[in-house]
Design a protein around this motif. Structure first.
Motif, PDB file in Angstrom:
ATOM      1  N   UNK A 191      85.554 -43.614 110.945  1.00 49.13           N
ATOM      2  CA  UNK A 191      86.761 -43.992 109.903  1.00 49.13           C
ATOM      3  C   UNK A 191      86.344 -44.827 108.876  1.00 49.13           C
ATOM      4  N   UNK A 192      87.074 -44.659 107.960  1.00 50.43           N
ATOM      5  CA  UNK A 192      86.891 -45.318 106.444  1.00 50.43           C
ATOM      6  C   UNK A 192      87.829 -45.795 105.831  1.00 50.43           C
ATOM      7  N   UNK A 193      88.027 -46.792 105.570  1.00 53.37           N
ATOM      8  CA  UNK A 193      89.130 -47.306 104.579  1.00 53.37           C
ATOM      9  C   UNK A 193      88.861 -47.901 103.430  1.00 53.37           C
ATOM     10  N   UNK A 194      89.507 -47.538 102.296  1.00 49.83           N
ATOM     11  CA  UNK A 194      89.219 -47.812 100.980  1.00 49.83           C
ATOM     12  C   UNK A 194      90.655 -48.545 100.324  1.00 49.83           C
ATOM     13  N   UNK A 195      90.282 -49.532  99.816  1.00 48.59           N
ATOM     14  CA  UNK A 195      91.341 -50.562  98.988  1.00 48.59           C
ATOM     15  C   UNK A 195      91.076 -50.330  97.536  1.00 48.59           C
ATOM     16  N   UNK A 196      92.315 -50.450  97.064  1.00 49.70           N
ATOM     17  CA  UNK A 196      92.289 -50.299  95.685  1.00 49.70           C
ATOM     18  C   UNK A 196      93.591 -51.191  95.082  1.00 49.70           C
ATOM     19  N   UNK A 197      93.699 -51.453  93.880  1.00 50.09           N
ATOM     20  CA  UNK A 197      94.829 -52.248  93.299  1.00 50.09           C
ATOM     21  C   UNK A 197      94.803 -53.439  92.654  1.00 50.09           C
ATOM     22  N   UNK A 198      93.517 -54.154  93.284  1.00 49.50           N
ATOM     23  CA  UNK A 198      93.353 -55.655  93.294  1.00 49.50           C
ATOM     24  C   UNK A 198      93.221 -55.986  91.607  1.00 49.50           C
ATOM     25  N   UNK A 199      93.175 -57.109  91.100  1.00 46.46           N
ATOM     26  CA  UNK A 199      93.061 -57.254  89.813  1.00 46.46           C
ATOM     27  C   UNK A 199      93.399 -58.891  89.486  1.00 46.46           C
ATOM     28  N   UNK A 200      93.276 -59.098  88.201  1.00 45.49           N
ATOM     29  CA  UNK A 200      93.830 -60.297  87.552  1.00 45.49           C
ATOM     30  C   UNK A 200      95.417 -60.248  87.307  1.00 45.49           C
ATOM     31  N   UNK A 201      96.035 -61.185  87.528  1.00 44.18           N
ATOM     32  CA  UNK A 201      97.446 -61.292  87.400  1.00 44.18           C
ATOM     33  C   UNK A 201      98.147 -62.802  87.231  1.00 44.18           C
ATOM     34  N   UNK A 202      98.978 -63.071  86.539  1.00 43.80           N
ATOM     35  CA  UNK A 202      99.584 -64.463  86.161  1.00 43.80           C
ATOM     36  C   UNK A 202     100.508 -64.902  87.475  1.00 43.80           C
ATOM     37  N   UNK A 203     100.588 -66.225  87.521  1.00 45.53           N
ATOM     38  CA  UNK A 203     101.372 -66.680  88.257  1.00 45.53           C
ATOM     39  C   UNK A 203     102.815 -66.136  88.052  1.00 45.53           C
ATOM     40  N   UNK A 204     103.525 -65.641  89.356  1.00 45.79           N
ATOM     41  CA  UNK A 204     104.578 -64.889  89.107  1.00 45.79           C
ATOM     42  C   UNK A 204     104.729 -63.417  88.932  1.00 45.79           C
ATOM     43  N   UNK A 205     103.558 -63.110  88.864  1.00 44.88           N
ATOM     44  CA  UNK A 205     103.549 -61.598  88.537  1.00 44.88           C
ATOM     45  C   UNK A 205     103.500 -60.827  89.737  1.00 44.88           C
ATOM     46  N   UNK A 206     103.286 -59.469  89.670  1.00 51.84           N
ATOM     47  CA  UNK A 206     103.236 -58.554  90.904  1.00 51.84           C
ATOM     48  C   UNK A 206     101.764 -57.640  90.843  1.00 51.84           C
ATOM     49  N   UNK A 207     101.375 -57.412  92.060  1.00 51.09           N
ATOM     50  CA  UNK A 207     100.652 -56.314  92.445  1.00 51.09           C
ATOM     51  C   UNK A 207     100.853 -55.413  93.444  1.00 51.09           C
TER      52      UNK A 207
END
Length: 126
Positions: free
Chosen positions: A2-18
């Protein structure tokens, strides 16, 4: 395997969304439970959210309840974590995990999951 690959992380300001994504693969596996945990520097791994196979049962950690939403798309073997109203204390490496032994009940413990991804960094600036 089994492999799990995450994506979508990053830098965001307070109050933001990801939105984080985790794609699972493994030809003979059913990903009964999929979950998200996070780990900040110097701290233990913290439960964030989990969802059962058909999405009818979701649970959340107290610190993210009302701000984060977990969902899954079984046709793509993918789980998502929509994060809103982000705070600096949400800064961590976020890990995807899955339980491939049958259960209908999402768990909150690290030991409830048998496969883990490598993690994706989320940084929330103040």
């Amino acid at each position: 395997q089994v492999q799990l690959v995450e994506s979508g992380g990053g830098l965001v300001q307070t109050g933001g969304s990801l939105r984080l994504s985790c794609a699972a693969s493994g030809s003979t596996s059913i990903f009964y439970i999929m979950g998200w945990f996070r780990q900040a520097p110097g701290k233990g791994r913290e439960f964030v959210a989990a969802i059962n196979q058909y999405g009818r049962n979701t649970i959340y950690g107290d610190s993210v309840k009302g701000r984060f939403t977990i969902s899954r798309e079984n046709a793509k073997n993918t789980v998502y974590l929509q994060m809103s109203d982000l705070k600096p204390e949400d800064t961590a490496v976020y890990y995807c995990a899955t339980e491939t032994t049958y259960t209908n009940l999402p768990g909150r413990r690290v030991a409830d999951y048998d496969y883990w991804g490598q993690g994706t960094q989320v940084t929330v600036s103040s």
